[in-house]
Design an enzyme around this catalytic site. Structure first.
Site, PDB file in Angstrom:
ATOM      1  N   GLU A   1       2.052  -0.428  -4.989  1.00 54.60           N
ATOM      2  CA  GLU A   1       1.029   0.511  -5.421  1.00 54.60           C
ATOM      3  C   GLU A   1       1.685   1.855  -5.685  1.00 54.60           C
ATOM      4  O   GLU A   1       1.998   2.617  -4.762  1.00 54.60           O
ATOM      5  CB  GLU A   1      -0.037   0.660  -4.337  1.00 54.60           C
ATOM      6  CG  GLU A   1      -1.269   1.311  -4.908  1.00 54.60           C
ATOM      7  CD  GLU A   1      -1.928   2.262  -3.972  1.00 54.60           C
ATOM      8  OE1 GLU A   1      -1.373   2.535  -2.896  1.00 54.60           O
ATOM      9  OE2 GLU A   1      -3.005   2.751  -4.323  1.00 54.60           O
TER      10      GLU A   1
ATOM     11  N   ASP B   1       0.832  -1.196   0.000  1.00 58.02           N
ATOM     12  CA  ASP B   1       0.000   0.000   0.000  1.00 58.02           C
ATOM     13  C   ASP B   1       0.872   1.254   0.000  1.00 58.02           C
ATOM     14  O   ASP B   1       1.892   1.316   0.690  1.00 58.02           O
ATOM     15  CB  ASP B   1      -0.867  -0.020   1.272  1.00 58.02           C
ATOM     16  CG  ASP B   1      -1.799   1.161   1.357  1.00 58.02           C
ATOM     17  OD1 ASP B   1      -2.749   1.199   0.570  1.00 58.02           O
ATOM     18  OD2 ASP B   1      -1.560   2.053   2.201  1.00 58.02           O
TER      19      ASP B   1
HETATM   20  C1  LAG Z   1      -3.835   3.562  -0.532  1.00 53.61           C
HETATM   21  N1  LAG Z   1      -3.043   3.567  -1.497  1.00 53.61           N
HETATM   22  O1  LAG Z   1      -1.922   4.219  -1.481  1.00 53.61           O
HETATM   23  C2  LAG Z   1      -5.107   2.814  -0.500  1.00 53.61           C
HETATM   24  O2  LAG Z   1      -5.295   2.084  -1.686  1.00 53.61           O
HETATM   25  C3  LAG Z   1      -6.185   3.815  -0.191  1.00 53.61           C
HETATM   26  O3  LAG Z   1      -7.433   3.188  -0.240  1.00 53.61           O
HETATM   27  C4  LAG Z   1      -5.892   4.395   1.189  1.00 53.61           C
HETATM   28  O4  LAG Z   1      -6.789   5.479   1.501  1.00 53.61           O
HETATM   29  C5  LAG Z   1      -4.504   5.027   1.221  1.00 53.61           C
HETATM   30  N2  LAG Z   1      -3.535   4.354   0.469  1.00 53.61           N
HETATM   31  C6  LAG Z   1      -3.990   5.029   2.648  1.00 53.61           C
HETATM   32  O5  LAG Z   1      -3.632   3.715   3.031  1.00 53.61           O
HETATM   33  C7  LAG Z   1      -7.972   5.124   2.197  1.00 53.61           C
HETATM   34  C8  LAG Z   1      -9.046   6.157   1.915  1.00 53.61           C
HETATM   35  C9  LAG Z   1      -8.749   7.460   2.628  1.00 53.61           C
HETATM   36  C10 LAG Z   1      -8.610   7.201   4.110  1.00 53.61           C
HETATM   37  C11 LAG Z   1      -7.424   6.256   4.270  1.00 53.61           C
HETATM   38  C12 LAG Z   1      -7.143   5.906   5.711  1.00 53.61           C
HETATM   39  O6  LAG Z   1      -9.123   6.382   0.500  1.00 53.61           O
HETATM   40  O7  LAG Z   1      -9.882   8.341   2.418  1.00 53.61           O
HETATM   41  O8  LAG Z   1      -8.366   8.388   4.797  1.00 53.61           O
HETATM   42  O9  LAG Z   1      -7.715   5.008   3.575  1.00 53.61           O
HETATM   43  O10 LAG Z   1      -8.261   5.369   6.348  1.00 53.61           O
HETATM   44  C13 LAG Z   1      -9.240   8.640   5.919  1.00 53.61           C
HETATM   45  C14 LAG Z   1     -10.067   9.867   5.720  1.00 53.61           C
HETATM   46  C15 LAG Z   1      -9.160  11.120   5.756  1.00 53.61           C
HETATM   47  C16 LAG Z   1      -8.382  11.161   7.057  1.00 53.61           C
HETATM   48  C17 LAG Z   1      -7.583   9.871   7.192  1.00 53.61           C
HETATM   49  C18 LAG Z   1      -6.827   9.805   8.524  1.00 53.61           C
HETATM   50  O11 LAG Z   1     -10.740   9.788   4.496  1.00 53.61           O
HETATM   51  O12 LAG Z   1      -9.960  12.282   5.650  1.00 53.61           O
HETATM   52  O13 LAG Z   1      -7.473  12.262   7.062  1.00 53.61           O
HETATM   53  O14 LAG Z   1      -8.475   8.752   7.122  1.00 53.61           O
HETATM   54  O15 LAG Z   1      -7.693   9.835   9.608  1.00 53.61           O
END
Ligand code: LAG
Ligand code: CA
Length: 606
Positions: free
Chosen positions: A264, A232
């Site tokens: 990735e 990741d």
């Molecule tokens: C990846 N690739 O590099 C994953 O495929 C992707 O799905 C991951 O983001 C990202 N890296 C981090 O491992 C996902 C969501 C994000 C989410 C994150 C962590 O797309 O939206 O962020 O996982 O859970 C979320 C909130 C953010 C917040 C963060 C920290 O959406 O607003 O700032 O958590 O609390």
């Protein structure tokens, strides 16, 4: 038995594990033994956010028998648990926020994970884990606990269950020069490596102590039997920091090989962020490939797929984990996804047919277009519930007969890495073959297409993989006859036909099929049961004729009729007593004779 036991004891050794939950645990780890025989295939099923028992079942019942080489599973380490949020409780992305490296989370326990790996290996399927090693749970969290009960201090950058402390992270104003501490300049290596990816606490991977903890986590998984990793956010780990982690990985238990690595890395970077900088550490995910498939399948110019070998995808096929979709792209719609229906299925089968990279098929869960945060099906604690391929809540393309048939086709043809006689009878209809091993045709239009193709195959009868392939003696799938190397093939609307030398109709070529009718029918004294139908051998519905069935095994009446092969037959049972004829009620019964020499039908009247 005794010999087996000694071999098993021989490969068990004690390994000290770094602090899970602050204690030093001693676990029994299986060491390399090349004894397990795994499927010889480079196809992976990415069963994203399926829980461990569901993946075990999928390996045993579906993936192993179908010939898949591996299953990719979502992050197994302890993650943050978020009981409420803007998109609802327990958003899917919890698992991308590590709180500790205990194998205990919403997808299952360590015991369930180990059992899953064992089941998959027994079924011949490798296990690749989504490894979140660039960051931990975000410092912006208002909750401070994880699924295994570990707590962390978000703002203090303290994760005692690992343990990591503030000095193990990059910080704004120090290593990260961006004013809000987040990555905004996506082509600035300093920001991309040292600032926070969407607010997630960014590990100081230049520190040997941090790298050792990450290596320890991955080696713990390898000790359980894990065969590889989807890394990741690999783009955000400097390749020079990831290289020593890769070098420190143990060999796999099942095959004594270096674990498979798929990084990735989003394309588009230049200089230190160019894809070429990452390939030394392993394969890279095929984003550009997926975007290009969307473009071509979307605009209907499938005939242009013949130029795929010349496309500038930024990566050699040999180093690419090819995909049609993943969990991020199905949400941002940058690729095709299950929402695109037949187009998505056809693109997935095309990926298995046309040589490029190692194919990763994808199955996640169904979510509303308006909520890209939604939790997978889970209980109120966030624990993901069992995958049910029949309840409409999960995507199960990897288990479809056609997809499993295409995996077999891919495995049967993959030693020939070139495509020959690419033919496009229409912009939306294509066919090609892989040397003398297999021919594939695809029709993305809404009407059936019939055309003649050069197949490269030896003359004979082949059984289409999409509709079920071969059975002993004959075909379950549609038979395709190759004569003089050519075949005239009808490809149904929005579907495909795939034939190869491993799915041939090996039975004697039978122009007629001996069909045995067995019908359970209760009669009164003096009544006899006949079968009538739309074939001359079934008296073409005339009640004066038909085939009399024998009551020797009453109430089961049986009789055998010779019928033409590959013919759809309609029939019904009747009771006759003298000149009185009683018909079955309801629609005519129907079946296809197929091309095997014999066939048995089992029916019940009433
Ligand atoms: C990846 N690739 O590099 C994953 O495929 C992707 O799905 C991951 O983001 C990202 N890296 C981090 O491992 C996902 C969501 C994000 C989410 C994150 C962590 O797309 O939206 O962020 O996982 O859970 C979320 C909130 C953010 C917040 C963060 C920290 O959406 O607003 O700032 O958590 O609390
Ligand atoms: Ca980083």
């Amino acid at each position: 038995m005794e010999r087996r036991l000694r071999a098993a004891i021989g490969r068990i050794s004690a390994v000290a594990l770094m602090g899970t939950a602050g204690v030093t645990a001693v676990v029994l780890t299986r060491q390399a033994d090349a004894a397990e025989s795994l499927n010889d295939s480079d196809v992976t099923a990415n069963l994203w956010e399926w829980n461990w028992p569901s993946i075990a079942r999928a390996c045993t019942d579906q993936l192993g028998p179908a010939g898949y080489g591996a299953v990719q599973v979502a992050p197994p380490q302890e993650s943050v648990t978020l009981p409420a949020g803007s998109g609802g409780a327990h958003p899917w992305w919890e698992v991308y926020q590590p709180v500790s490296y205990q194998i205990h989370g919403r997808l299952g326990t360590r015991e369930q994970f180990s059992a899953m790996v064992r089941s998959c290996h027994t079924a011949g399927v490798r296990v690749y884990v989504d490894a979140v090693i660039n960051h931990t749970a975000g410092s912006n969290n208002s909750v401070s606990t994880g699924y295994a009960g570990s707590s962390f201090d978000p703002k203090g950058y303290s994760y005692p269950a690992v343990p990591y402390s503030s000095a193990d992270f990059h910080h704004k104003g120090a290593e990260c020069t961006d004013e809000d501490g987040r990555i905004d300049a996506w082509n600035d290596p300093g920001e991309v490596f040292n600032c926070e990816l969407s607010g997630l606490s960014d590990l100081k991977t230049e520190k040997a102590g941090v790298r050792d903890k990450l290596t320890g986590y991955l080696n713990d998984l390898i000790g359980i039997g894990v065969d590889g990793f989807r890394v990741d956010a690999a783009k955000h780990l400097p390749p020079a920091d990831f290289a020593p982690i890769v070098a420190g990985l143990h060999r796999t238990t099942a095959e004594a090989k270096a674990p498979y690595i798929a990084q990735e890395v989003a394309p588009g970077g230049t200089g230190d962020l160019a894809l070429s900088r990452y390939i030394g550490n392993g394969d890279v995910l095929g984003f550009s490939y997926a975007y290009s498939l969307k473009e071509h399948f979307g605009n209907g110019t499938l005939s242009d797929l013949q130029y795929l070998p010349q496309w500038d995808l930024g990566l050699a096929g040999a180093g690419t984990a090819a995909m049609v979709a993943n969990h991020d792209t199905e949400r941002d719609r940058s690729t095709l996804s299950y929402r695109d229906g037949a187009t998505y299925r056809l693109a997935s089968w095309f990926m298995l047919a046309f040589p490029y990279g190692k194919p990763f098929l994808y199955d996640g869960f169904v979510f509303p277009a308006g909520n890209t945060d939604q939790s997978p099906p889970a209980d109120s604690t966030g624990a993901v519930t069992a995958t049910d391929c029949g309840n409409g809540a999960w995507q199960c393309l990897t288990q479809a007969t056609a997809t499993k048939g295409m995996v077999a086709w891919h495995n049967a043809t993959r030693s020939v890495t070139t495509v020959s006689d690419f033919t496009a009878p229409a912009a939306t209809v294509i066919g090609f073959h892989r040397g003398s091993l297999g021919w594939f045709g695809l029709n993305a239009s809404g009407t059936a297409s019939t055309a003649t193709y050069a197949t490269g195959l030896a003359d004979g009868t082949y059984c289409d993989r999409i509709t079920g392939g071969a059975t002993a003696g004959g075909c379950t799938g549609t038979p395709v006859t190759v004569s003089g190397g050519k075949a005239t093939v009808t490809i149904p609307a929005n579907s495909a036909v795939a034939i190869d030398g491993n799915a041939r109709s090996t039975g004697t070529a039978c122009a007629t099929v001996a069909v045995t009718f067995t019908a359970t029918v209760t009669t009164t004294y003096g009544q006899n049961v006949f079968v009538l139908g739309n074939q001359s051998a079934l008296s073409t519905w005339a009640t004066s004729g038909g085939t009399a069935l024998s009551p020797a095994a009453y109430p089961v009446w049986t009789g055998t009729v010779s019928l033409p092969a590959n013919t759809t037959v309609e029939y019904k049972y009747v009771k006759k007593e003298g000149s009185a004829v009683t018909w079955e009620s309801g629609d005519n019964r129907t079946f296809s004779t197929g091309s095997a020499c014999t066939k048995t039908l089992t029916d019940t009247w009433g």
